[in-house]
Every structure is written in structure tokens, then in C-alpha cells.
Write a protein that holds these residues in place. Structure first.
Motif, PDB file in Angstrom:
ATOM      1  N   ASP A 107      38.764  43.808  34.196  1.00 40.77           N
ATOM      2  CA  ASP A 107      37.793  42.837  33.697  1.00 40.77           C
ATOM      3  C   ASP A 107      38.291  41.404  33.831  1.00 40.77           C
ATOM      4  O   ASP A 107      37.496  40.465  33.838  1.00 40.77           O
ATOM      5  N   SER A 108      39.615  41.218  33.916  1.00 45.05           N
ATOM      6  CA  SER A 108      40.186  39.874  33.995  1.00 45.05           C
ATOM      7  C   SER A 108      40.586  39.477  35.411  1.00 45.05           C
ATOM      8  O   SER A 108      41.105  38.385  35.618  1.00 45.05           O
ATOM      9  N   LEU A 109      40.382  40.353  36.380  1.00 48.48           N
ATOM     10  CA  LEU A 109      40.793  40.076  37.758  1.00 48.48           C
ATOM     11  C   LEU A 109      39.653  39.485  38.579  1.00 48.48           C
ATOM     12  O   LEU A 109      38.479  39.719  38.295  1.00 48.48           O
ATOM     13  N   SER A 110      40.008  38.722  39.598  1.00 52.26           N
ATOM     14  CA  SER A 110      39.010  38.256  40.562  1.00 52.26           C
ATOM     15  C   SER A 110      39.215  38.895  41.930  1.00 52.26           C
ATOM     16  O   SER A 110      38.330  38.841  42.779  1.00 52.26           O
ATOM     17  N   VAL A 111      40.384  39.482  42.166  1.00 50.57           N
ATOM     18  CA  VAL A 111      40.662  40.188  43.416  1.00 50.57           C
ATOM     19  C   VAL A 111      41.270  41.540  43.071  1.00 50.57           C
ATOM     20  O   VAL A 111      42.157  41.638  42.224  1.00 50.57           O
ATOM     21  N   LEU A 112      40.761  42.578  43.723  1.00 45.74           N
ATOM     22  CA  LEU A 112      41.221  43.937  43.464  1.00 45.74           C
ATOM     23  C   LEU A 112      41.634  44.579  44.781  1.00 45.74           C
ATOM     24  O   LEU A 112      40.883  44.550  45.760  1.00 45.74           O
ATOM     25  N   GLY A 113      42.836  45.143  44.809  1.00 45.08           N
ATOM     26  CA  GLY A 113      43.305  45.835  46.001  1.00 45.08           C
ATOM     27  C   GLY A 113      43.292  47.336  45.796  1.00 45.08           C
ATOM     28  O   GLY A 113      43.901  47.843  44.854  1.00 45.08           O
ATOM     29  N   LEU A 114      42.576  48.061  46.656  1.00 43.72           N
ATOM     30  CA  LEU A 114      42.520  49.521  46.588  1.00 43.72           C
ATOM     31  C   LEU A 114      43.046  50.109  47.885  1.00 43.72           C
ATOM     32  O   LEU A 114      42.735  49.606  48.974  1.00 43.72           O
ATOM     33  N   VAL A 115      43.825  51.171  47.780  1.00 43.80           N
ATOM     34  CA  VAL A 115      44.219  51.948  48.949  1.00 43.80           C
ATOM     35  C   VAL A 115      43.495  53.287  48.875  1.00 43.80           C
ATOM     36  O   VAL A 115      43.640  54.033  47.899  1.00 43.80           O
ATOM     37  N   LEU A 116      42.675  53.564  49.896  1.00 41.52           N
ATOM     38  CA  LEU A 116      41.917  54.811  49.980  1.00 41.52           C
ATOM     39  C   LEU A 116      42.569  55.716  51.017  1.00 41.52           C
ATOM     40  O   LEU A 116      43.061  55.250  52.042  1.00 41.52           O
ATOM     41  N   LYS A 117      42.545  57.022  50.752  1.00 40.08           N
ATOM     42  CA  LYS A 117      43.168  57.961  51.681  1.00 40.08           C
ATOM     43  C   LYS A 117      42.301  59.197  51.832  1.00 40.08           C
ATOM     44  O   LYS A 117      41.768  59.726  50.850  1.00 40.08           O
ATOM     45  N   ASP A 118      42.145  59.650  53.080  1.00 40.15           N
ATOM     46  CA  ASP A 118      41.548  60.953  53.322  1.00 40.15           C
ATOM     47  C   ASP A 118      42.445  61.705  54.297  1.00 40.15           C
ATOM     48  O   ASP A 118      43.563  61.276  54.584  1.00 40.15           O
ATOM     49  N   SER A 119      41.979  62.830  54.808  1.00 36.30           N
ATOM     50  CA  SER A 119      42.826  63.675  55.650  1.00 36.30           C
ATOM     51  C   SER A 119      43.165  63.030  56.984  1.00 36.30           C
ATOM     52  O   SER A 119      44.113  63.435  57.656  1.00 36.30           O
ATOM     53  N   ARG A 120      42.408  61.992  57.375  1.00 32.23           N
ATOM     54  CA  ARG A 120      42.614  61.390  58.691  1.00 32.23           C
ATOM     55  C   ARG A 120      43.086  59.947  58.650  1.00 32.23           C
ATOM     56  O   ARG A 120      43.625  59.445  59.627  1.00 32.23           O
ATOM     57  N   ASP A 121      42.890  59.250  57.538  1.00 32.65           N
ATOM     58  CA  ASP A 121      43.072  57.808  57.583  1.00 32.65           C
ATOM     59  C   ASP A 121      43.478  57.269  56.215  1.00 32.65           C
ATOM     60  O   ASP A 121      43.257  57.902  55.181  1.00 32.65           O
ATOM     61  N   VAL A 122      44.091  56.078  56.235  1.00 36.02           N
ATOM     62  CA  VAL A 122      44.393  55.319  55.028  1.00 36.02           C
ATOM     63  C   VAL A 122      43.771  53.940  55.187  1.00 36.02           C
ATOM     64  O   VAL A 122      43.962  53.281  56.210  1.00 36.02           O
ATOM     65  N   LYS A 123      42.991  53.504  54.200  1.00 37.46           N
ATOM     66  CA  LYS A 123      42.346  52.194  54.250  1.00 37.46           C
ATOM     67  C   LYS A 123      42.862  51.326  53.110  1.00 37.46           C
ATOM     68  O   LYS A 123      42.919  51.761  51.965  1.00 37.46           O
ATOM     69  N   ASP A 124      43.224  50.102  53.445  1.00 37.35           N
ATOM     70  CA  ASP A 124      43.696  49.132  52.460  1.00 37.35           C
ATOM     71  C   ASP A 124      42.603  48.082  52.291  1.00 37.35           C
ATOM     72  O   ASP A 124      42.354  47.282  53.193  1.00 37.35           O
ATOM     73  N   LEU A 125      41.917  48.100  51.135  1.00 29.59           N
ATOM     74  CA  LEU A 125      40.771  47.222  50.918  1.00 29.59           C
ATOM     75  C   LEU A 125      41.108  46.114  49.926  1.00 29.59           C
ATOM     76  O   LEU A 125      41.802  46.336  48.930  1.00 29.59           O
ATOM     77  N   ARG A 126      40.594  44.939  50.199  1.00 26.25           N
ATOM     78  CA  ARG A 126      40.730  43.801  49.298  1.00 26.25           C
ATOM     79  C   ARG A 126      39.323  43.426  48.844  1.00 26.25           C
ATOM     80  O   ARG A 126      38.488  43.020  49.644  1.00 26.25           O
ATOM     81  N   ILE A 127      39.059  43.590  47.547  1.00 24.48           N
ATOM     82  CA  ILE A 127      37.723  43.371  47.001  1.00 24.48           C
ATOM     83  C   ILE A 127      37.738  42.086  46.182  1.00 24.48           C
ATOM     84  O   ILE A 127      38.600  41.894  45.325  1.00 24.48           O
ATOM     85  N   VAL A 128      36.778  41.216  46.444  1.00 23.05           N
ATOM     86  CA  VAL A 128      36.682  39.946  45.731  1.00 23.05           C
ATOM     87  C   VAL A 128      35.479  39.996  44.807  1.00 23.05           C
ATOM     88  O   VAL A 128      34.386  40.405  45.198  1.00 23.05           O
ATOM     89  N   CYS A 129      35.692  39.589  43.552  1.00 20.98           N
ATOM     90  CA  CYS A 129      34.606  39.542  42.576  1.00 20.98           C
ATOM     91  C   CYS A 129      34.543  38.134  42.000  1.00 20.98           C
ATOM     92  O   CYS A 129      35.491  37.667  41.366  1.00 20.98           O
ATOM     93  N   GLY A 130      33.447  37.427  42.233  1.00 23.74           N
ATOM     94  CA  GLY A 130      33.300  36.074  41.705  1.00 23.74           C
ATOM     95  C   GLY A 130      34.148  35.083  42.475  1.00 23.74           C
ATOM     96  O   GLY A 130      34.499  35.275  43.638  1.00 23.74           O
ATOM     97  N   ASN A 131      34.531  34.003  41.803  1.00 21.99           N
ATOM     98  CA  ASN A 131      35.310  32.929  42.412  1.00 21.99           C
ATOM     99  C   ASN A 131      36.786  33.277  42.374  1.00 21.99           C
ATOM    100  O   ASN A 131      37.394  33.368  41.321  1.00 21.99           O
ATOM    101  N   GLU A 132      37.384  33.462  43.540  1.00 20.48           N
ATOM    102  CA  GLU A 132      38.779  33.887  43.629  1.00 20.48           C
ATOM    103  C   GLU A 132      39.730  32.878  43.004  1.00 20.48           C
ATOM    104  O   GLU A 132      40.812  33.224  42.545  1.00 20.48           O
ATOM    105  N   ASN A 133      39.346  31.622  42.947  1.00 19.38           N
ATOM    106  CA  ASN A 133      40.246  30.582  42.452  1.00 19.38           C
ATOM    107  C   ASN A 133      39.984  30.196  40.998  1.00 19.38           C
ATOM    108  O   ASN A 133      40.521  29.217  40.512  1.00 19.38           O
ATOM    109  N   GLN A 134      39.130  30.972  40.326  1.00 19.69           N
ATOM    110  CA  GLN A 134      38.798  30.574  38.949  1.00 19.69           C
ATOM    111  C   GLN A 134      39.985  30.761  38.014  1.00 19.69           C
ATOM    112  O   GLN A 134      40.852  31.555  38.256  1.00 19.69           O
TER     113      GLN A 134
END
Length: 417
Positions: free
Chosen positions: A390-417
Motif C-alpha cells: 500500500d505504501s509502494l509506487s513500484v513493485l517488482g515481481l518475478v513470475l515463473k512457469d515450466s518454460r520461462d521466468v519473467k521479471d516485471l516492474r509494475i508502476v502504480c501512480g507517480n513513481e517520484n511521489q
């Protein structure tokens, strides 16, 4: 958000505790020395009531207390993974048969049914059942949920104290002697084995709904309408902002699609609750497609009160507790998680808000999340992570399946707030 402050929030995640797989520890626990005689303490976690319990052969389990499961419910619902892990000794395989079950979602499933009676014991409570039905409960609630138990329709009463986190079964004489000072009494109906309470909701000018709702302590929602009621009243067509969620495990019965919006108010008991969040279901099958009830009222509303359910006189008693004044904010990221580290190293993205930050970043329902902001989820707790998010403006998730790994950077609102 300033970079230094963001780093402090991320660092806080590293100290989140790892919970025991089959324990009801963690969450919000009561000060047990203050509990009245006969009270059974519960853990309140992610808007659900968890009872530390034993099956009749002393197999330890963590059970969700669910008035929406139906009064006098014949069967105890046990998680399929829990059965594989613990193999309770009393479950004679020769007494297993097949059954079909469903729930909130669109699908029906073939599962195993144990045909002999069994008793669930929690503190001083004994809850007898005619058998046990095995369902994929942890796909909905996560690794700590071993089963679901309802309450018996036997003329007794039940005290659910959300403030001090205890449950107590009361005999008639105990209800009369309580005095119930500070409580207000309202009519309650028992219909088709379910408890029904009355509520009026106003979504926006000209759009409102009032009637009887299932009282469901197995739901983490506040007010959740059936698809029939939402369609009849034109929910979502009156100009109010609506968030649409798609999920693969929001309820037993498979994939669900639901909508969330802010209501102007809801009248429950003597109280008018302002700016309350409501949901409605969009499916054609399942418990929430329609019925003689308008929907369900769950713990996100009930937790504002201490509650006594008088099954003999069909009354519900409500007393405001300190949670009544606590503001409730939605999750800006548009993602919910289910912890399945009991069978792997990942949490599951259980519901995604269409058009929300997680959706735009490419997260889909059912994705396996192995890391959040650089921390493996095997060492994290979902409830505490929500509070940090609730207090973050950027969230990093690593997703994994049987074939691939994805590194996602999610931005919510103003990143510099």
C-alpha cells in the motif's frame, strides 16, 4: 515517494515472518488471558476466521469458521492437499466414494467423499459431521487452510467477538444471562439452512438494492451481490467507476469474474456505513448466480462489530467495536495472491483487476509469483506484504512457469511521489 523511503519499505519486507504450514499461528490473535469461560480463540487472517482444531484421531488442522457453509451442514470440507499430507488415520479408504461439488464459480468438480461420521474439536467445541468432502480449498485461501466447518442448527447461539478474537457457543440460559449491554437486536431468517440478515445498499442516484443477504463468515468481502440482482438493478451502468476482476480461484467452483465499486452507503442494523465497497458476480452458475437472497455479507463488514447469533429466536445482536471507525482502502495494484508454498516455491496471482497496474504489466490470473521486490515469497506473509504494498509506487515481481521466468516492474501512480 522518495527513493530512500521506498528502500526502507522494501527492506521491511525482508523481515516478514514465515508461517508454519499446518498452523493457525500468525494473523491477529487475542489476549487469551482475557477470554471468558467457554471461549475458543481464533486467528483473524486475511479477513477469515481460523480455528486451531483436531480431527477425532487427534490430527491437527486449521479450520475456517464459515456460517455460509450452511447450518446443520452434513459434511466437513477438507482440503485435498491436507488429506495427502496428513492422511488422517480415521479416513478408511474403503469408506470413500465419489461426489460432485461446486461453489461460487462456473464449474462443477468430481471429488472424493468420506461417508462415515467424524467430529471436529476446537477448544471446548465439538462439531459433529456426517462425513467429509475433499475440495481444493487452498487454491482459494492458501496454505494455512485445511478445512471449512459451519455451525449446527440446534437452537443454540453463537458469539463471534471480532474485537477480542474468540468464538463461543452459548446455551439458551447463557444468552439470557449475558445481558447483551451495548448490543442492538435485529431480525434474522433461517432459510434453506442459511442465515439471512437484512441490508439496504445505495450504489448511486437511482440505483439501490435492499433485501436479505446470506451471513457468511467464510467470505472476506463486505457486501457481494448475486449476478441476478446486479443485472436487475443495472449495477455498473449508472456512471460510477467500476473495477472488473478476473480470477481463477476466488471461490470454490473455478474461474470467476466479479466487479467492485464504491457504494454511497449501506444500512446495516442501526448503522449507515458510508463509502463502503461492494462486489457483484457476473457468472451464470454457482451460488452467487442468483437465489432467494440478494447476495452475501462477509467479514469485511462484520468485523466492525461483535456479533451474537441467536438461532432459537432468529435474532442477530450487533455491538460496534473499535474496527468500526477504521478506514478501509482498496488495493491500488489490482492483484491478489494465494500462498501455495505448501506445494512449491510460489504464490499464485488469484485475481487481477482488468486495466489495473498488474494487468497492464502482463500479470494473468494463475501466474506463479516466486519473488516480490527481490525477496523469495517462501519467506514472506501475504497479509504483511499487502500492508507494505500500500505504501509502494513500484513493485517488482518475478513470475515463473515450466518454460520461462519473467521479471516485471509494475508502476502504480507517480513513481517520484
Amino acid at each position: 515517494m522518495k527513493p530512500f523511503f521506498r528502500s526502507s519499505i522494501v527492506a521491511a519486507i525482508s523481515f516478514l515472518s514465515l508461517l508454519a504450514t499446518v498452523s493457525c499461528s500468525g494473523g491477529k490473535e487475542p489476549a487469551r488471558e482475557l477470554l471468558p469461560e467457554g471461549a475458543v480463540p481464533f486467528v483473524y487472517y486475511l479477513d477469515h476466521i481460523y480455528l486451531s482444531s483436531f480431527l477425532e484421531d487427534s490430527t491437527e488442522c486449521c479450520i475456517v469458521f464459515d456460517t455460509g457453509a450452511g447450518l446443520g451442514s452434513l459434511y466437513l470440507y477438507l482440503d485435498s492437499t491436507f488429506r495427502s499430507e496428513c492422511r488422517p488415520a480415521f479416513l478408511d479408504s474403503s469408506r470413500l466414494t465419489m461426489a460432485i461439488y461446486g461453489g461460487v464459480g462456473e464449474d462443477r468438480y468430481l471429488t472424493k467423499l468420506y461417508k462415515d461420521s467424524t467430529v471436529l474439536v476446537s477448544g471446548g467445541l465439538e462439531l459433529p459431521h456426517a462425513g467429509a468432502l475433499f475440495v481444493n480449498l487452498r487454491d482459494v485461501l492458501g496454505r494455512r487452510a485445511d478445512g471449512i466447518a459451519g455451525i449446527m442448527l440446534d437452537g443454540s447461539a453463537w458469539e463471534i467477538n471480532y474485537e477480542r478474537h474468540y468464538l463461543r457457543k452459548l446455551e439458551r440460559v447463557q444468552v439470557d444471562s449475558l445481558g447483551l449491554e451495548g448490543f442492538s437486536a435485529f431480525p434474522m431468517k433461517i432459510e434453506d439452512g442459511r442465515l439471512l440478515v437484512y441490508c439496504d445498499v445505495r450504489l448511486s442516484d437511482g440505483v439501490s438494492s435492499g433485501g436479505w443477504f446470506i451471513l457468511d463468515t467464510g467470505s472476506g468481502s463486505s457486501i457481494f451481490f448475486t449476478a441476478d440482482e446486479a443485472s436487475a438493478k443495472g449495477f455498473g451502468s449508472a456512471g460510477k467507476p467500476v473495477c472488473r476482476y478476473v480470477g481463477g480461484s476466488r471461490g470454490l467452483g473455478g474461474e470467476t469474474v466479479s466487479c467492485i465499486a464504491d457504494a454511497e452507503y449501506a444500512v446495516f442494523g442501526n448503522d449507515t456505513l458510508r463509502n463502503i465497497e461492494i462486489e457483484w458476480y457476473e457468472g451464470k452458475n454457482g451460488v452467487m448466480a442468483g437465489g432467494s437472497y440478494k447476495g452475501i455479507i462477509g467479514n469485511e463488514l462484520l468485523e466492525r462489530y461483535n456479533v451474537v447469533l441467536d438461532l432459537l429466536d432468529s435474532l442477530i445482536y450487533l455491538q460496534r467495536n473499535p474496527a468500526y471507525e477504521v478506514p478501509r482502502d482498496g488495493k491500488p495494484w489490482g492483484i491478489s495472491f494465494v500462498d501455495r508454498t505448501d506445494i512449491g516455491d510460489a504464490w499464485i496471482a488469484s485475481a487481477i483487476r482488468v486495466g489495473g497496474p498488474a494487468d497492464e504489466a502482463g500479470v494473468s490470473p494463475g501466474d506463479s509469483v516466486v519473488s516480490i521486490n527481490g525477496k523469495p515469497v517462501t519467506g514472506l506473509d501475504v497479509e504483511e506484504v499487502y500492508a507494505v504494498m500500500d505504501s509502494l509506487s513500484v513493485l517488482g515481481l518475478v513470475l515463473k512457469d515450466s518454460r520461462d521466468v519473467k521479471d516485471l516492474r509494475i508502476v502504480c501512480g507517480n513513481e517520484n511521489q
